[in-house]
Structure formats: C-alpha cells, structure tokens
Write a protein that holds these residues in place. Structure first.
Motif, short mmCIF file in Angstrom:
data_model
loop_
_atom_site.label_atom_id
_atom_site.label_comp_id
_atom_site.label_asym_id
_atom_site.label_seq_id
_atom_site.Cartn_x
_atom_site.Cartn_y
_atom_site.Cartn_z
N GLU A 27 -18.33 25.18 19.54
CA GLU A 27 -17.95 25.51 18.17
C GLU A 27 -18.22 26.97 17.86
N GLN A 28 -19.29 27.52 18.41
CA GLN A 28 -19.56 28.94 18.19
C GLN A 28 -18.48 29.80 18.83
N PHE A 29 -18.04 29.42 20.02
CA PHE A 29 -16.96 30.15 20.67
C PHE A 29 -15.70 30.11 19.80
N LYS A 30 -15.39 28.96 19.25
CA LYS A 30 -14.18 28.83 18.43
C LYS A 30 -14.31 29.62 17.13
N LYS A 31 -15.50 29.62 16.55
CA LYS A 31 -15.69 30.23 15.24
C LYS A 31 -15.81 31.74 15.30
N LEU A 237 -24.85 39.16 24.57
CA LEU A 237 -23.77 38.34 24.05
C LEU A 237 -23.11 37.59 25.19
N LEU A 238 -22.89 36.29 24.99
CA LEU A 238 -22.22 35.43 25.96
C LEU A 238 -20.85 35.07 25.41
N ILE A 239 -19.79 35.32 26.22
CA ILE A 239 -18.43 34.97 25.81
C ILE A 239 -17.73 34.21 26.92
N PRO A 240 -16.71 33.41 26.62
CA PRO A 240 -15.91 32.76 27.66
C PRO A 240 -14.79 33.68 28.14
N GLY A 241 -14.41 33.53 29.42
CA GLY A 241 -13.28 34.24 29.98
C GLY A 241 -12.09 33.31 30.16
N ILE A 242 -11.11 33.75 30.95
CA ILE A 242 -9.85 33.00 31.06
C ILE A 242 -9.94 31.80 32.00
N LEU A 243 -11.01 31.68 32.78
CA LEU A 243 -11.04 30.66 33.84
C LEU A 243 -11.46 29.27 33.35
N TYR A 250 -11.11 28.77 25.30
CA TYR A 250 -10.22 29.92 25.42
C TYR A 250 -11.01 31.24 25.37
N PRO A 251 -10.46 32.26 26.02
CA PRO A 251 -11.21 33.50 26.20
C PRO A 251 -11.37 34.32 24.92
N THR A 252 -12.44 35.06 24.87
CA THR A 252 -12.71 35.97 23.75
C THR A 252 -12.20 37.36 24.12
N PRO A 253 -11.17 37.86 23.44
CA PRO A 253 -10.69 39.21 23.73
C PRO A 253 -11.64 40.25 23.16
N HIS A 254 -11.72 41.41 23.82
CA HIS A 254 -12.64 42.45 23.38
C HIS A 254 -12.16 43.81 23.85
N ILE A 255 -12.72 44.84 23.25
CA ILE A 255 -12.37 46.21 23.58
C ILE A 255 -13.61 47.08 23.38
N VAL A 256 -13.76 48.07 24.26
CA VAL A 256 -14.79 49.09 24.08
C VAL A 256 -14.09 50.35 23.57
N THR A 257 -14.41 50.73 22.36
CA THR A 257 -13.72 51.85 21.73
C THR A 257 -14.36 53.18 22.13
N GLN A 258 -13.61 54.25 21.98
CA GLN A 258 -14.11 55.58 22.34
C GLN A 258 -15.02 56.12 21.23
N ASN A 259 -15.98 56.96 21.63
CA ASN A 259 -16.82 57.62 20.63
C ASN A 259 -17.10 59.08 20.98
N GLY A 260 -16.49 59.59 22.08
CA GLY A 260 -16.65 61.00 22.42
C GLY A 260 -17.97 61.34 23.08
N ARG A 261 -18.72 60.30 23.50
CA ARG A 261 -20.02 60.55 24.14
C ARG A 261 -20.10 59.74 25.43
N SER A 262 -20.99 60.14 26.31
CA SER A 262 -21.28 59.33 27.50
C SER A 262 -22.16 58.16 27.09
#
Length: 290
Positions: A27-31, A237-243, A250-262
């Motif tokens: 339910e947490q994955f769905k929510k 953080l624990l998320i499900p993938g496509i497998l 179902y998988p949790t989509p995500h993105i790492v955004t840019q911030n101009g730093r290493s």
C-alpha cells in the motif's frame, strides 16, 4: 503483521526501522512509491570514506588508462560467464562518462561475483591499492542488504523471486558521482526488483512519484524524509523496479535533477536471478527539459 513490526523483529540488530505510514508495504508503494527506513548501520562516516576511495579509484583509472582497459576486458569476460546470469544484466565495473555532454557522471557497478572473478582471474588487481580498497569497501557496505531484500519479498508474499542456489538475492551495488554539468531530462524506471537509495550528498535532487496511468512533471517531488543524514545513521528509500510487474507491483519512476555541483550517491539494486524480463509497456514519462 505490519511492515514496521516485521522490520523491527527481523532487523533490530542492524537497523532502526520506523515506517512513516502504518500501512502495508504494498500500500505504501501504491500511495507514495517508496518506504523510508532509518539505517543505523551506515552513516555519513561510512559513505564519505567510500566516496574518497571512489575518487582515488577514478583518478587512478584516468591517469592509468591501461588499467581501466584491463578492467573493461575483465568485465567483458565476466558477462560471458555463468555467474553473470545470476544478475540478469551486463552492468558491471567502471563507467567514465565525464566527457559526455549532459551525462557528466562516473559510476561503478559492484557485485560479489564480479569482485571474486576479478581477484581470481586477474590477480594483478590485488596489487593495486586504489582498486582493492574500493572493492573491499563495497563488499563490506553491501553485506546487510541481502537480508533486507529477502524479508521485503517475504512481506509482499514473493519469497520465490530471489530463489537460487546461492540462497541470497543478486545485488548490484552502484556508486556514482554526478559532475556539475550533469543534466537529466527525463525520469526512468529501474530495471530491478527493488532499489534502495542508500545515500546521497544531495537528497533534494532525487524526485519520484508513485506509479500512475499517466504522468506530468508536477507529479514528481522530493520525498519528505523523517530521518537525518548524519555520521552514525542515514535515511534510505526503498522502491520497486520493473521486475515485479507480473505480481501487480509497479515501478516507481524517479529522476536526479541537476544542481550545478558535484555530488555522490550510492544505490543497492536487487535483481532477479536467471531472469528474462517480460515485455511490458509502462506509463510514458514526462520530459523535464526546459
């Protein structure tokens, strides 16, 4: 039994678990798409040391390209071995994309079997401190998470997904450095059973969304974390993938955004042993390009 109670019983000796919502894991994955866990096994002291080792490894390979090529050859040989099938992927070893526009990242995909393969088939790697120190650091840090992945699967009623002759899940352990010019324009789904975001030096750059039939950019946000990142504990953080889609997880989509730093991050991926992914169409993901 609640996910919180299950975690406390199974992992008290390694972790302090506190679920943010008193609902089942599915339910947490769905929510919200993830579950947050307080990790008292590894804090910033551990990961800062790992990132220092990774920088030393990167500098060694960049100044000694013959060694980087030798590791690439070892990887190509490994992915033709039967041990590779246990992970059902070809991602192993060192990837230097620092010279690629927008990609601008350097990463290493570690696994126990790849480590053993290198040391046994290429003993000269054991004589290079930068290589062996990094591999041994990865080995030590990834150890607890096989148990965690196993018990998450049990909680979901999916004990069979990690069944193999080895008795533990195939884990890919990724260390990554994002450079200042890194740009990501679209979220993605992980090709895993589960992924754990173990550490990041910039947690706010990770945006995710629970799975939906359609997405917009506004669906993605940085999780509100309850547990601080400090020297003796961390928030993971624990998320499900496509497998796991065949089980309606179902998988949790995500993105790492840019911030101009290493910045750095560490992720543990639970794969499925000897598995050929099914062809499933997931919801299209939006572009973040301005």
């Amino acid at each position: 039994m609640s996910i919180r109670k299950t975690f406390l019983l199974l992992f008290f000796h390694l972790f302090a678990f506190q679920s943010l919502w008193p609902t089942s894991l599915s339910e947490q994955f769905k929510k919200i798409g993830y579950v947050e866990i307080c990790n008292k096994e590894h804090g910033t002291t551990t990961f800062d040391s790992l990132y220092a080792c990774f920088d030393e490894l990167t500098e060694f390979f960049q100044t000694n390209p013959a060694w980087a090529q030798k590791l690439y050859i070892a990887k190509e040989r490994f992915i033709r071995s039967k041990e590779r099938n246990y992970y059902s992927t070809d991602f192993f070893g060192f990837y230097d994309e620092s010279g690629r526009k927008e990609r601008s990242q350097i990463s290493f995909y570690y696994s126990i079997h790849f480590h053993e393969f290198i040391c046994s088939h290429y003993p000269e790697f054991n004589e290079v401190p930068q290589i062996i120190s990094f591999l041994e650091a990865c080995l030590e840090i990834q150890k607890p998470y096989g148990t965690l992945f196993n018990d998450v699967a049990t909680e979901l009623g999916l004990d069979m997904v990690f069944s193999s002759q080895y008795g533990y899940p195939p884990i890919l352990f990724k260390v990554i450095k994002y450079l200042p010019s890194y740009i990501s324009t679209r979220p993605h789904y992980d090709g895993t059973a589960f992924s754990i975001f173990l550490d990041s030096t910039d947690n706010q750059s990770l945006l995710l969304s629970p799975y939906k039939s359609s997405f917009t950019v506004d669906d993605f946000s940085s999780p509100l974390r309850k547990f601080p990142r400090c020297h003796n504990q961390n928030t993971i953080l624990l998320i499900p993938g496509i497998l796991l889609a065949e089980f309606s997880i179902y998988p949790t989509p995500h993105i790492v955004t840019q911030n101009g730093r290493s910045r750095y991050a560490t992720i543990a991926f639970a794969m499925r042993p000897n598995y050929t992914p099914q062809k499933i169409e997931f919801s299209p993901l939006p572009s973040f390009r301005n």
